[in-house]
Structures are given as structure tokens and as C-alpha cells.
Design a protein around this motif. Structure first.
Motif, PDB file in Angstrom:
ATOM      1  N   GLN A  77      60.374 100.672  27.005  1.00  0.00           N
ATOM      2  CA  GLN A  77      61.401 101.304  26.177  1.00  0.00           C
ATOM      3  C   GLN A  77      62.579 100.359  25.947  1.00  0.00           C
ATOM      4  OE1 GLN A  77      61.159 104.053  24.463  1.00  0.00           O
ATOM      5  NE2 GLN A  77      59.169 104.548  25.297  1.00  0.00           N
ATOM      6  N   ILE A  78      62.960  99.606  26.949  1.00  0.00           N
ATOM      7  CA  ILE A  78      64.019  98.608  26.767  1.00  0.00           C
ATOM      8  C   ILE A  78      63.554  97.531  25.791  1.00  0.00           C
ATOM      9  CG2 ILE A  78      65.334  96.793  27.945  1.00  0.00           C
ATOM     10  CD1 ILE A  78      65.472  98.718  30.365  1.00  0.00           C
ATOM     11  N   ALA A  79      62.293  97.122  25.915  1.00  0.00           N
ATOM     12  CA  ALA A  79      61.742  96.150  24.967  1.00  0.00           C
ATOM     13  C   ALA A  79      61.731  96.724  23.551  1.00  0.00           C
ATOM     14  CB  ALA A  79      60.330  95.752  25.385  1.00  0.00           C
ATOM     15  N   ALA A  80      61.465  98.020  23.419  1.00  0.00           N
ATOM     16  CA  ALA A  80      61.468  98.660  22.105  1.00  0.00           C
ATOM     17  C   ALA A  80      62.865  98.637  21.490  1.00  0.00           C
ATOM     18  CB  ALA A  80      60.963 100.101  22.222  1.00  0.00           C
ATOM     19  N   ILE A  81      63.871  98.897  22.306  1.00  0.00           N
ATOM     20  CA  ILE A  81      65.248  98.871  21.805  1.00  0.00           C
ATOM     21  C   ILE A  81      65.608  97.455  21.349  1.00  0.00           C
ATOM     22  CG2 ILE A  81      67.676  99.123  22.474  1.00  0.00           C
ATOM     23  CD1 ILE A  81      66.722 101.373  24.389  1.00  0.00           C
ATOM     24  N   ILE A  82      65.288  96.483  22.168  1.00  0.00           N
ATOM     25  CA  ILE A  82      65.607  95.089  21.824  1.00  0.00           C
ATOM     26  C   ILE A  82      64.869  94.675  20.553  1.00  0.00           C
ATOM     27  CG2 ILE A  82      65.320  92.698  22.594  1.00  0.00           C
ATOM     28  CD1 ILE A  82      65.833  93.772  25.462  1.00  0.00           C
ATOM     29  N   LEU A  83      63.579  95.015  20.463  1.00  0.00           N
ATOM     30  CA  LEU A  83      62.792  94.651  19.285  1.00  0.00           C
ATOM     31  C   LEU A  83      63.316  95.334  18.030  1.00  0.00           C
ATOM     32  CD1 LEU A  83      60.331  93.116  18.171  1.00  0.00           C
ATOM     33  CD2 LEU A  83      58.975  95.155  18.664  1.00  0.00           C
ATOM     34  N   ALA A  84      63.718  96.593  18.151  1.00  0.00           N
ATOM     35  CA  ALA A  84      64.235  97.335  16.993  1.00  0.00           C
ATOM     36  C   ALA A  84      65.497  96.689  16.451  1.00  0.00           C
ATOM     37  CB  ALA A  84      64.473  98.779  17.362  1.00  0.00           C
ATOM     38  N   PHE A  85      66.429  96.327  17.331  1.00  0.00           N
ATOM     39  CA  PHE A  85      67.668  95.708  16.873  1.00  0.00           C
ATOM     40  C   PHE A  85      67.436  94.272  16.404  1.00  0.00           C
ATOM     41  CE2 PHE A  85      69.629  99.301  19.075  1.00  0.00           C
ATOM     42  CZ  PHE A  85      70.582  99.650  18.142  1.00  0.00           C
ATOM     43  N   TYR A  86      66.467  93.593  16.992  1.00  0.00           N
ATOM     44  CA  TYR A  86      66.138  92.239  16.559  1.00  0.00           C
ATOM     45  C   TYR A  86      65.526  92.265  15.157  1.00  0.00           C
ATOM     46  CZ  TYR A  86      63.810  87.716  16.293  1.00  0.00           C
ATOM     47  OH  TYR A  86      63.373  86.496  15.892  1.00  0.00           O
ATOM     48  N   LYS A  87      64.625  93.217  14.910  1.00  0.00           N
ATOM     49  CA  LYS A  87      64.001  93.307  13.579  1.00  0.00           C
ATOM     50  C   LYS A  87      65.029  93.752  12.531  1.00  0.00           C
ATOM     51  CE  LYS A  87      59.788  93.688  12.790  1.00  0.00           C
ATOM     52  NZ  LYS A  87      58.440  93.915  12.459  1.00  0.00           N
TER      53      LYS A  87
END
Length: 102
Positions: free
Chosen positions: A89-99
């Protein structure tokens, strides 16, 4: 100790919550795939991820209370799946803001 539901505990280890933790880990992987393929809004991902982390934490606490009250051992699988869910879930948050920036 005997229970009416035979899969409640196996060998003195509480296994009742194992399917829920597995489902949350699979949901986390599917969320990552969705972010990677569709790029939904980052705020939505933040809310969904925060809710999932809160839900997983609450479930782990309830699991601990039940284990303690019934004098059983906790399953290592639930702790590992909890950690995997939080990490995903933390990776999902980081990936979402990165994209969002890209």
C-alpha cells in the motif's frame, strides 16, 4: 480445545483470519497493477491505501486479542501478510504520486 468450526485453530495456532489477510494482500497487488496500467487519481489511491492499512491494522489487533483470550498461538503467516499489505500500500501511494508527476 475443540471448536464448532474445525478450521478455527490448527495445532494451537489461530487460523481464522488467514483468508482475510490473504485477500488484503491480493487486493494490494491488484491495486498496484491498476495504478501501473490505468493511472487513477493519486488522491483516490491515497484514501484507498490509508483505509486498507487502517483495516489491516485493526484486523491484526483483533487477531491478537482473540489469540490472547483463547490461549492460542498467533500464525506467523498473518504477520507476514500484514507487513506485505502495508508495504504494498505504501508502494501504491508512492507509485500513484510518481505517475502523477510524470
Amino acid at each position: 480445545m475443540t471448536f464448532t468450526y474445525e478450521n478455527f485453530a490448527k495445532g494451537g495456532v489461530l487460523t481464522l483470519f488467514d483468508p482475510l489477510f490473504t485477500i488484503m494482500a491480493v487486493f494490494s497487488v491488484l491495486l498496484l497493477l491498476t495504478i501501473y496500467l490505468l493511472a487513477p487519481p493519486a488522491k483516490v489511491i491515497l484514501i484507498v491505501s490509508a483505509f486498507t492499512i487502517i483495516l489491516a491494522t485493526q484486523l491484526l489487533l483483533i487477531n491478537g486479542i482473540v489469540v490472547d483470550e483463547l490461549n492460542l498461538n498467533g500464525a506467523t503467516k498473518t504477520t507476514i501478510l500484514f507487513g506485505a499489505t502495508v508495504a504494498l500500500q505504501i508502494a501504491a501511494i508512492i507509485l500513484a504520486f510518481y505517475k502523477k508527476r510524470a
